[in-house]
Write a protein that holds these residues in place. Structure first.
Motif, PDB file in Angstrom:
ATOM      1  N   LYS A 145       0.908  -1.243  -0.348  1.00 41.92           N
ATOM      2  CA  LYS A 145       0.142  -0.085   0.197  1.00 41.92           C
ATOM      3  C   LYS A 145       0.967   1.499   0.239  1.00 41.92           C
ATOM      4  O   LYS A 145       0.238   2.294  -0.603  1.00 41.92           O
ATOM      5  CB  LYS A 145      -1.334  -0.365   1.614  1.00 41.92           C
ATOM      6  N   GLN A 146       1.777   1.284   0.378  1.00 38.22           N
ATOM      7  CA  GLN A 146       2.581   2.385   0.356  1.00 38.22           C
ATOM      8  C   GLN A 146       3.106   2.207  -0.557  1.00 38.22           C
ATOM      9  O   GLN A 146       3.799   3.933  -0.883  1.00 38.22           O
ATOM     10  CB  GLN A 146       4.041   2.115   2.196  1.00 38.22           C
ATOM     11  N   THR A 161       1.646   4.404  -3.021  1.00 40.18           N
ATOM     12  CA  THR A 161       1.231   6.064  -3.388  1.00 40.18           C
ATOM     13  C   THR A 161       2.269   6.643  -4.407  1.00 40.18           C
ATOM     14  O   THR A 161       2.075   8.051  -4.732  1.00 40.18           O
ATOM     15  CB  THR A 161       1.393   6.421  -2.419  1.00 40.18           C
ATOM     16  N   ASN A 162       3.565   6.226  -5.022  1.00 39.75           N
ATOM     17  CA  ASN A 162       4.931   6.094  -6.276  1.00 39.75           C
ATOM     18  C   ASN A 162       3.682   5.968  -7.235  1.00 39.75           C
ATOM     19  O   ASN A 162       3.095   5.398  -7.347  1.00 39.75           O
ATOM     20  CB  ASN A 162       5.542   5.767  -5.976  1.00 39.75           C
TER      21      ASN A 162
END
Length: 291
Positions: free
Chosen positions: A135-136, A139-140
């Motif tokens: 999930k992190q 974000t890119n």
């Protein structure tokens, strides 16, 4: 005639000693192997987890500076164990080697994408943790897709829990069998000397005095069996370290030393207790019961 009988008695005595040492050696060697496996099981599980790769694919718009910057971020990320950048050209070559022909010749262009293969640290190869990492990363805006084997992650964690439970069960069972085997060997050894024990008791020797030489002899045999088991375990450790250096099985020398000392201590303790109670049993028997 007397000489032949003495030789027979001596051979029987040596055979008795040999059987005790052999049983102690085999049992302690198996327990030592199990102990070493237990202290390294987590390391083996972590090593397997860290071989599972998460592949991050980038859009074609991502230039070299973006790719390089992302790589630098991964190097300092707490979840990253190791990373490998795979360019679209390198990926095309890998596909060509696998399928046996150059697919670019009839496609006219390379449809593959630049990517990073990320090997996560073992603590992050869990269903919830790896989902948070994914999930992190998503974000890119330059990342087009993230791929990893979710079923494999779940299966590995479930199997590790099952194996850990069975290891505990087997450990308890083998320890119980070990006590029984060593105790039986020593009781047979003491049984052959039951008349000597009773004779010493009848002439006035105290129980402690009678027990002492039998206990000391058994402890020495136990130490000999334990020493042989320790040497065999060191040989196994050396073989595994040579054959599988990536495991780093000798890195945690303190825990290895604890296991080896536990093998020695267990060999001394079980032989002492078994001999003590075996001699005590014959000391408490009546003369008629010896037959």
């Amino acid at each position: 005639m007397s000489s032949s009988f003495d030789k027979f008695q001596k051979r029987r005595l040596i055979s008795s000693y040999f059987s005790v040492v052999l049983s102690v050696f085999l049992v302690l060697f198996l327990l030592g192997i199990l102990g070493l496996f237990i202290i390294n099981s987590q390391k083996l599980a972590n090593d397997f987890k860290e071989k599972i790769a998460m592949t991050v694919f980038f859009k074609n718009e991502a230039n070299d500076s973006i790719l390089k910057s992302f790589g630098q971020q991964l190097k300092v990320a707490p979840y990253s164990k190791s990373i490998v950048f795979v360019s679209k050209e390198a990926a095309a070559k890998q596909h060509t080697d696998i399928i046996g022909e150059d697919f670019l010749t009839f496609l006219g262009e390379n449809p593959l994408q630049n990517s990073y293969d990320i090997h996560l640290k073992a603590d992050y190869v869990e269903k919830d943790s790896i989902a948070k990492v994914e999930k992190q990363l998503r974000t890119n805006p330059m990342i087009s897709d993230i791929v990893y084997d979710k079923q494999l992650v779940n299966m590995v964690n479930d199997n590790i829990k099952k194996v850990s439970m069975w290891i505990l069960i087997i450990s308890g069972f083998l320890t119980f069998i070990a006590v029984l085997l060593i105790n039986s060997s020593l009781r047979l050894s003491i049984h052959s000397n039951r008349f000597i024990i009773k004779t010493m008791q009848m002439v006035g020797a105290t129980k402690a005095f009678i027990r002492k030489p039998f206990v000391m002899r058994s402890v020495k045999l136990g130490m000999l069996g334990a020493a042989l088991a320790i040497l065999a375990l060191l040989g196994v450790l050396a073989y595994v370290e040579t054959s599988f250096p990536d495991l780093g099985i000798l890195n945690d020398k303190f825990l290895i030393a604890v296991v080896l000392l536990a093998v020695l201590g267990f060999g001394i303790l079980i032989t002492w207790l078994s001999t003590y109670f075996a001699t005590q049993r014959f000391l408490n028997l009546r003369t008629d019961d010896l037959y």
